[in-house]
Design an enzyme around this catalytic site. Sequence first.
Site, PDB file in Angstrom:
ATOM      1  N   CYS A 203       0.819  -1.212   0.000  1.00 11.57           N
ATOM      2  CA  CYS A 203       0.000   0.000   0.000  1.00 11.57           C
ATOM      3  C   CYS A 203       0.852   1.261   0.000  1.00 11.57           C
ATOM      4  O   CYS A 203       1.968   1.279   0.532  1.00 11.57           O
ATOM      5  CB  CYS A 203      -0.865   0.031   1.253  1.00 11.57           C
ATOM      6  SG  CYS A 203      -1.902  -1.406   1.420  1.00 11.57           S
TER       7      CYS A 203
ATOM      8  N   LYS B 169       6.427  -4.814  -4.683  1.00 12.33           N
ATOM      9  CA  LYS B 169       7.856  -4.484  -4.719  1.00 12.33           C
ATOM     10  C   LYS B 169       8.422  -4.276  -3.312  1.00 12.33           C
ATOM     11  O   LYS B 169       9.514  -4.713  -3.006  1.00 12.33           O
ATOM     12  CB  LYS B 169       8.043  -3.222  -5.564  1.00 12.33           C
ATOM     13  CG  LYS B 169       9.484  -2.782  -5.748  1.00 12.33           C
ATOM     14  CD  LYS B 169      10.217  -3.698  -6.696  1.00 12.33           C
ATOM     15  CE  LYS B 169      11.671  -3.335  -6.904  1.00 12.33           C
ATOM     16  NZ  LYS B 169      12.421  -4.471  -7.457  1.00 12.33           N
TER      17      LYS B 169
END
Length: 591
Positions: free
Chosen positions: A2, A586
């Site tokens: 997020c 990532k």
Amino acid sequence: MCGIVCYLGSERKTAYLIDKLKRLEYRGYDSAGYSSLIKNAFYTQKVVGKLENLEKLIKNDEKSTCLISHTRWATHGECNKINAHPHLSKNNFWAVVHNGIIENYINIKKELKDEPQSTTDTAVVAEFLEERNPKSLEEFVDVFKEIKGSYALVALSKNEENTMYFAKNKSPMFIGVSGEDFMIASDPICFSGFAKEYIIVEDGEFGIIKNKKILILNSEKIQIKKQIQKLEIEFENSSKAGYPHFMLKEIMEEAGALENQVNTFLSRKILKPFSKSFIDEFDRIVFVGCGTAYHAGLMGTHYVKEILQKNADAYISSEFLCEKDTFLDKKALYIFISQSGETADTLLALEKVKKLKIPTIALTNVMYSTISRRADYVLPTCAGKEIAVASTKAYICQLSAIYMFCKNAKYEYFDEKNACYFEINNISKKINNFDREKIKNLANLISTKQECVFIGKALDYVTSLECSLKLKEVSYINSCAYPSGELKHGYLAMITKETPLFAFATNEKFNLKTISSAEEALARGAMVFVITSSKEFANSNQNVIYIDEQNSLLSPLLASSVMQYLAYNVSINKNLNPDMPRNLAKSVTVE
Ligand code: M6R
């Protein structure tokens, strides 16, 4: 993971903020949304999928002075519009965006009068805020006394125009300050072009932006005076520079990244603090990291043993967290490896070691990251921004950095006299230089397979682990890595004539043994491909990929790069998006 971008200040177009949110796309996300507070009412939009979908919903002239926005990577609750952030409380009194995990959300939920519509942990906080309805920062801090977990959380109350509350624990949070305009974000990269100064919000801090001022308290409600940081980060335009994907661009940038690594180490004498006398203080070097970073650490153990003749170990961060503190080696030097510098497991592992006052080094690609800030020393990797989820050039730089670290500690030359700089420069000349057509043809074959196996010994085994991970991530072909000698102790049972087997043989000491293991698989019908630096095998068979490097400590850089290119092409053949593999992010900022 997020990402949040929130803004409070003079009137701005909503699209401006979404533009900043795009800078967090590298973190990975599956839905997005925003809420702006206009005349005591929230105006909210949410979408599943890309930010472009969200942009389509913004009217051209839509402006706001107070806005929270978010990209969500699903953890609790599936990816859908209801679960996307911001979460609004039942009566639309509070709106919340959050990065992290509220661990005790089930217990809090039990206390609530109204069950939130969304099943996420964050929705519970929005509802909890509505029920407690704090009217000051002090009351907001009290609410958080009951909330456990990791959070970078920003909340708006509909009754408090031009006011923004925030709370931070374990997940990254920064505030950009531009006169009387403020931006809260998960990464200060969002502030480039907006502010020249920013504040780092630390764990256990709670704050409010109101009347054009920021007030920050700790959990004891004592005011914290924050240092203003100069923003020295330029937002690099993350264009694909003509490449179809970031992953390919980043593989092709490996030569430049290695040159940059050498130049930075040399010009800034980065390795000087890590002299022989410094290293001699420690009995052992321990590397800690996740995924590819862990593999870099494993490779590092071989470098340390070979070059420094010192004991070394590598741990997966989450496993390291399971170790009892009493087993931590106080005479060891701990090196935490993380491209992003934000990986939650690695950060927690670092804190565990710090608590015992054992020296720590962060090997990271992001100098302002939390792991860089928390460690005693920072060893930079100079890969430049890595956007694709699959780590490529960062891995290559991690290996080169550890190699140069060891060589400097051994020979005490921090300038060109140390041969390692020449050696890495030499690798940079060879790294993007391989027969691409041959690898593409091989990729065509692999794309049709269900599984793959990678074998090797010692450093080549580490290369096997990393190449297997890369292939899985971007092609969804199941694969595993085995030490060559282990094959006959179990995995051979899986070999059929459909199984591609990649054997890494880049170390003269072990090549023949690995080739023998490959022969055993061949005899059982496997399709065998050998990646070798041995000239003897080079032209013997079309299934041989030659690696032009005789230093067995450095040949893994070349072998890994070729296999990254293979994995990329398999992904393309299967019509997948190698930059954003399903389910992965990532920067993994939750445990
Ligand atoms: O940012 P970090 O290096 O700490 O990330 C660690 C892993 O999540 C990361 O290496 C992951 O395994 C990559 N997707 C591998 O390509």
